[in-house]
Design a protein around this motif. Structure first.
Motif, PDB file in Angstrom:
ATOM      1  N   MET A   1     127.158   3.708 143.562  1.00 41.65           N
ATOM      2  CA  MET A   1     126.006   2.934 144.014  1.00 41.65           C
ATOM      3  C   MET A   1     126.607   1.970 145.288  1.00 41.65           C
ATOM      4  SD  MET A   1     123.668   0.336 141.765  1.00 41.65           S
ATOM      5  CE  MET A   1     122.682   1.493 141.092  1.00 41.65           C
ATOM      6  N   SER A   2     125.981   1.988 146.302  1.00 35.39           N
ATOM      7  CA  SER A   2     126.539   1.069 147.269  1.00 35.39           C
ATOM      8  C   SER A   2     126.041  -0.496 146.912  1.00 35.39           C
ATOM      9  CB  SER A   2     125.703   1.541 148.517  1.00 35.39           C
ATOM     10  OG  SER A   2     124.112   1.148 148.573  1.00 35.39           O
ATOM     11  N   SER A   3     126.352  -1.210 147.800  1.00 41.01           N
ATOM     12  CA  SER A   3     126.316  -2.717 147.595  1.00 41.01           C
ATOM     13  C   SER A   3     124.704  -3.007 147.767  1.00 41.01           C
ATOM     14  CB  SER A   3     127.149  -3.585 148.245  1.00 41.01           C
ATOM     15  OG  SER A   3     126.872  -5.070 148.288  1.00 41.01           O
ATOM     16  N   GLU A   4     124.271  -2.179 148.729  1.00 47.08           N
ATOM     17  CA  GLU A   4     122.711  -2.670 149.032  1.00 47.08           C
ATOM     18  C   GLU A   4     121.930  -2.005 147.990  1.00 47.08           C
ATOM     19  OE1 GLU A   4     124.807  -1.051 151.278  1.00 47.08           O
ATOM     20  OE2 GLU A   4     125.147  -2.693 152.693  1.00 47.08           O
ATOM     21  N   GLN A   5     122.217  -0.918 147.387  1.00 42.80           N
ATOM     22  CA  GLN A   5     121.526  -0.359 146.379  1.00 42.80           C
ATOM     23  C   GLN A   5     121.417  -1.223 144.999  1.00 42.80           C
ATOM     24  OE1 GLN A   5     123.679   3.089 146.388  1.00 42.80           O
ATOM     25  NE2 GLN A   5     121.994   4.617 146.994  1.00 42.80           N
ATOM     26  N   PHE A   6     122.641  -1.795 144.768  1.00 41.13           N
ATOM     27  CA  PHE A   6     123.228  -2.716 143.613  1.00 41.13           C
ATOM     28  C   PHE A   6     122.187  -3.897 143.867  1.00 41.13           C
ATOM     29  CE2 PHE A   6     124.916  -6.131 141.326  1.00 41.13           C
ATOM     30  CZ  PHE A   6     125.119  -5.672 140.270  1.00 41.13           C
ATOM     31  N   GLN A   7     122.193  -4.363 144.971  1.00 41.59           N
ATOM     32  CA  GLN A   7     121.447  -5.536 145.145  1.00 41.59           C
ATOM     33  C   GLN A   7     119.914  -5.423 145.065  1.00 41.59           C
ATOM     34  OE1 GLN A   7     122.573  -8.645 145.631  1.00 41.59           O
ATOM     35  NE2 GLN A   7     120.509  -9.596 145.622  1.00 41.59           N
ATOM     36  N   ALA A   8     119.320  -4.152 145.596  1.00 43.49           N
ATOM     37  CA  ALA A   8     118.046  -4.064 145.329  1.00 43.49           C
ATOM     38  C   ALA A   8     117.465  -3.618 143.904  1.00 43.49           C
ATOM     39  CB  ALA A   8     117.721  -2.604 146.079  1.00 43.49           C
ATOM     40  N   ALA A   9     118.557  -3.081 143.321  1.00 42.28           N
ATOM     41  CA  ALA A   9     118.283  -2.857 141.809  1.00 42.28           C
ATOM     42  C   ALA A   9     118.440  -4.096 141.094  1.00 42.28           C
ATOM     43  CB  ALA A   9     119.293  -1.882 141.257  1.00 42.28           C
ATOM     44  N   HIS A  10     119.091  -5.139 141.612  1.00 42.58           N
ATOM     45  CA  HIS A  10     119.571  -6.341 140.678  1.00 42.58           C
ATOM     46  C   HIS A  10     118.117  -7.109 140.819  1.00 42.58           C
ATOM     47  CE1 HIS A  10     120.900 -10.418 140.639  1.00 42.58           C
ATOM     48  NE2 HIS A  10     121.688 -10.074 139.779  1.00 42.58           N
ATOM     49  N   GLU A  11     117.682  -7.103 142.185  1.00 43.19           N
ATOM     50  CA  GLU A  11     116.546  -8.102 142.652  1.00 43.19           C
ATOM     51  C   GLU A  11     115.121  -7.296 141.570  1.00 43.19           C
ATOM     52  OE1 GLU A  11     113.758  -8.986 146.470  1.00 43.19           O
ATOM     53  OE2 GLU A  11     116.118  -8.647 146.630  1.00 43.19           O
ATOM     54  N   SER A  12     115.125  -6.031 141.716  1.00 45.49           N
ATOM     55  CA  SER A  12     114.005  -5.342 141.033  1.00 45.49           C
ATOM     56  C   SER A  12     113.795  -5.670 139.563  1.00 45.49           C
ATOM     57  CB  SER A  12     114.060  -3.781 141.269  1.00 45.49           C
ATOM     58  OG  SER A  12     113.116  -3.112 140.732  1.00 45.49           O
ATOM     59  N   ILE A  13     115.011  -5.527 138.960  1.00 46.66           N
ATOM     60  CA  ILE A  13     115.060  -5.912 137.532  1.00 46.66           C
ATOM     61  C   ILE A  13     114.645  -7.486 137.228  1.00 46.66           C
ATOM     62  CG2 ILE A  13     116.532  -6.172 135.687  1.00 46.66           C
ATOM     63  CD1 ILE A  13     118.245  -3.766 136.896  1.00 46.66           C
ATOM     64  N   TYR A  14     115.202  -8.428 138.230  1.00 47.02           N
ATOM     65  CA  TYR A  14     115.060  -9.812 137.870  1.00 47.02           C
ATOM     66  C   TYR A  14     113.524  -9.883 138.141  1.00 47.02           C
ATOM     67  CZ  TYR A  14     115.256 -14.728 138.454  1.00 47.02           C
ATOM     68  OH  TYR A  14     115.206 -16.073 138.188  1.00 47.02           O
ATOM     69  N   ASN A  15     112.933  -9.341 139.183  1.00 45.43           N
ATOM     70  CA  ASN A  15     111.512  -9.487 139.642  1.00 45.43           C
ATOM     71  C   ASN A  15     110.547  -9.058 138.549  1.00 45.43           C
ATOM     72  OD1 ASN A  15     112.141 -11.043 141.663  1.00 45.43           O
ATOM     73  ND2 ASN A  15     111.747  -8.752 143.013  1.00 45.43           N
ATOM     74  N   ALA A  16     111.199  -7.692 137.846  1.00 45.31           N
ATOM     75  CA  ALA A  16     110.379  -7.367 136.573  1.00 45.31           C
ATOM     76  C   ALA A  16     110.617  -8.173 135.476  1.00 45.31           C
ATOM     77  CB  ALA A  16     110.997  -6.030 136.525  1.00 45.31           C
ATOM     78  N   GLY A  17     111.551  -8.669 135.274  1.00 44.64           N
ATOM     79  CA  GLY A  17     111.749  -9.594 133.909  1.00 44.64           C
ATOM     80  C   GLY A  17     110.887 -10.778 134.160  1.00 44.64           C
ATOM     81  N   THR A  18     110.827 -11.488 135.397  1.00 44.31           N
ATOM     82  CA  THR A  18     110.283 -12.469 135.491  1.00 44.31           C
ATOM     83  C   THR A  18     108.841 -12.438 135.521  1.00 44.31           C
ATOM     84  OG1 THR A  18     112.078 -13.610 137.182  1.00 44.31           O
ATOM     85  CG2 THR A  18     109.682 -14.586 137.190  1.00 44.31           C
TER      86      THR A  18
END
Length: 63
Positions: A1-18
């Motif tokens: 997983m690239s850094s960009e993909q990781f960041q996108a997944a991280h942001e998506s998970i955070y937004n869903a959790g919020t």
């Protein structure tokens, strides 16, 4: 997983959790207004808050 993909997944998970947390808070407040005990919902809310904090602080734990 690239850094960009990781960041996108991280942001998506955070937004869903919020979003989930906000939804849960509305449900819990409605139940409190009706006089219901919301200890179980408070516990779930606390767990989500902890997970979001850890995600924001980049504190990961493997299962």
């Amino acid at each position: 997983m690239s850094s960009e993909q990781f960041q996108a997944a991280h942001e998506s998970i955070y937004n869903a959790g919020t979003g989930l947390l906000r939804y849960l808070q509305k449900i819990r407040q409605g139940r409190l207004n009706e006089g219901d005990d919301t200890k179980g919902l408070q516990s779930v809310e606390d767990n989500i808050n902890e997970a979001l904090h850890n995600l924001k602080e980049n504190k990961f734990r493997s299962l």
